[in-house]
Motif scaffolding. Structure first.
Motif, short mmCIF file in Angstrom:
data_model
loop_
_atom_site.label_atom_id
_atom_site.label_comp_id
_atom_site.label_asym_id
_atom_site.label_seq_id
_atom_site.Cartn_x
_atom_site.Cartn_y
_atom_site.Cartn_z
N LEU A 9 5.11 11.59 12.25
CA LEU A 9 6.14 10.56 12.35
C LEU A 9 6.12 9.98 13.76
O LEU A 9 7.03 10.23 14.56
CB LEU A 9 7.52 11.15 12.04
N PRO A 10 5.15 9.17 14.10
CA PRO A 10 5.03 8.70 15.48
C PRO A 10 6.15 7.77 15.93
O PRO A 10 6.50 7.75 17.09
CB PRO A 10 3.68 7.97 15.48
N ASN A 11 6.73 6.99 15.02
CA ASN A 11 7.78 6.04 15.40
C ASN A 11 9.11 6.35 14.73
O ASN A 11 9.88 5.46 14.43
CB ASN A 11 7.34 4.61 15.01
N ALA A 12 9.36 7.61 14.48
CA ALA A 12 10.56 7.97 13.73
C ALA A 12 11.81 8.05 14.59
O ALA A 12 12.87 8.34 14.09
CB ALA A 12 10.34 9.31 13.03
N GLY A 13 11.73 7.82 15.87
CA GLY A 13 12.89 7.90 16.74
C GLY A 13 12.86 9.16 17.56
O GLY A 13 12.00 10.02 17.40
N SER A 14 13.82 9.29 18.44
CA SER A 14 13.84 10.42 19.35
C SER A 14 14.79 11.50 18.85
O SER A 14 15.63 11.27 17.99
CB SER A 14 14.28 9.96 20.73
N THR A 15 14.65 12.67 19.44
CA THR A 15 15.55 13.78 19.12
C THR A 15 16.97 13.44 19.53
O THR A 15 17.92 13.78 18.83
CB THR A 15 15.08 15.05 19.84
N GLU A 16 17.12 12.75 20.66
CA GLU A 16 18.46 12.39 21.13
C GLU A 16 19.16 11.47 20.14
O GLU A 16 20.35 11.62 19.87
CB GLU A 16 18.38 11.70 22.50
N LEU A 17 18.41 10.52 19.58
CA LEU A 17 18.99 9.62 18.57
C LEU A 17 19.44 10.41 17.35
O LEU A 17 20.52 10.15 16.80
CB LEU A 17 17.97 8.55 18.17
N THR A 18 18.66 11.38 16.95
CA THR A 18 19.03 12.22 15.81
C THR A 18 20.32 12.97 16.09
O THR A 18 21.21 13.03 15.24
CB THR A 18 17.90 13.21 15.50
N TYR A 19 20.45 13.53 17.29
CA TYR A 19 21.67 14.25 17.64
C TYR A 19 22.87 13.32 17.69
O TYR A 19 23.96 13.68 17.23
CB TYR A 19 21.50 14.97 18.98
N VAL A 20 22.70 12.14 18.24
CA VAL A 20 23.82 11.18 18.32
C VAL A 20 24.28 10.81 16.91
O VAL A 20 25.49 10.79 16.64
CB VAL A 20 23.41 9.92 19.11
N LEU A 21 23.34 10.52 16.02
CA LEU A 21 23.71 10.17 14.65
C LEU A 21 24.38 11.34 13.93
O LEU A 21 25.37 11.15 13.21
CB LEU A 21 22.48 9.72 13.87
N PHE A 22 23.86 12.55 14.13
CA PHE A 22 24.44 13.72 13.49
C PHE A 22 25.86 13.98 14.00
O PHE A 22 26.79 14.20 13.21
CB PHE A 22 23.56 14.94 13.72
N ILE A 23 26.04 13.95 15.30
CA ILE A 23 27.37 14.22 15.88
C ILE A 23 28.35 13.13 15.50
O ILE A 23 29.51 13.40 15.19
CB ILE A 23 27.26 14.41 17.41
N GLY A 24 27.88 11.86 15.50
CA GLY A 24 28.76 10.76 15.08
C GLY A 24 29.20 10.93 13.64
O GLY A 24 30.37 10.73 13.31
N GLY A 25 28.28 11.31 12.75
CA GLY A 25 28.63 11.55 11.36
C GLY A 25 29.58 12.72 11.20
O GLY A 25 30.50 12.69 10.39
N LEU A 26 29.34 13.76 12.00
CA LEU A 26 30.22 14.93 11.94
C LEU A 26 31.64 14.58 12.38
O LEU A 26 32.62 14.98 11.75
CB LEU A 26 29.65 16.04 12.83
N VAL A 27 31.77 13.79 13.44
CA VAL A 27 33.09 13.36 13.92
C VAL A 27 33.79 12.52 12.85
O VAL A 27 34.97 12.73 12.56
CB VAL A 27 32.96 12.59 15.25
N LEU A 28 33.06 11.58 12.24
CA LEU A 28 33.67 10.77 11.18
C LEU A 28 34.09 11.62 10.00
O LEU A 28 35.15 11.39 9.41
CB LEU A 28 32.69 9.69 10.72
N PHE A 29 33.27 12.61 9.65
CA PHE A 29 33.62 13.50 8.53
C PHE A 29 34.89 14.29 8.84
O PHE A 29 35.79 14.40 8.01
CB PHE A 29 32.46 14.45 8.24
N VAL A 30 34.97 14.85 10.04
CA VAL A 30 36.14 15.65 10.42
C VAL A 30 37.40 14.78 10.46
O VAL A 30 38.45 15.16 9.93
CB VAL A 30 35.91 16.36 11.77
N LEU A 31 37.29 13.58 11.07
CA LEU A 31 38.46 12.71 11.13
C LEU A 31 38.89 12.25 9.74
O LEU A 31 40.08 12.20 9.44
CB LEU A 31 38.15 11.49 12.02
N GLY A 32 37.93 11.94 8.88
CA GLY A 32 38.26 11.55 7.51
C GLY A 32 38.92 12.68 6.74
O GLY A 32 39.87 12.46 5.98
N THR A 33 38.40 13.89 6.92
CA THR A 33 38.99 15.05 6.24
C THR A 33 40.41 15.30 6.72
O THR A 33 41.32 15.54 5.92
CB THR A 33 38.12 16.30 6.48
#
Length: 80
Positions: A47-71
Motif C-alpha cells: 500500500l504505497p499511497n495508503a496514507g500515514s499511520t498518523e492519519l489512521t490514528y487521527v481518523l480512529f480517535i475522531g471516530g471514537l470521540v464521535l461514537f462516545v459523544l453520540g452514545t
C-alpha cells in the motif's frame, strides 16, 4: 412549500458537491487504487499511497470521540 423545496434542493446539492470533493481527494486512501500497481509478493510495497499511520490514528480517535459523544447523547435522551 416552494421555499421548503428550494431549501431542500440547495442542501442536497451542497451535500453532493461536498461528498464528491471528499471522494476525489481521498483516492489514495482506498486500497483498490494503491494495490493495482503494487508489485506481487511481500508486503513492503503493498500500500504505497495508503496514507500515514498518523492519519489512521487521527481518523480512529475522531471516530471514537464521535461514537462516545453520540452514545452519551443517546443515553441522556432517555433520562428525560
Amino acid at each position: 412549500m416552494r421555499a421548503c423545496l428550494k431549501s431542500s434542493i440547495a442542501r442536497l446539492v451542497g451535500f453532493l458537491g461536498s461528498a464528491l470533493l471528499w471522494l476525489s481527494l481521498s483516492e489514495n486512501v482506498f486500497a483498490q487504487f494503491a494495490t493495482s500497481s503494487a508489485p506481487k509478493g511481500g508486503t513492503s510495497g503493498a500500500l504505497p499511497n495508503a496514507g500515514s499511520t498518523e492519519l489512521t490514528y487521527v481518523l480512529f480517535i475522531g471516530g471514537l470521540v464521535l461514537f462516545v459523544l453520540g452514545t452519551l447523547k443517546l443515553i441522556l435522551s432517555f433520562k428525560d
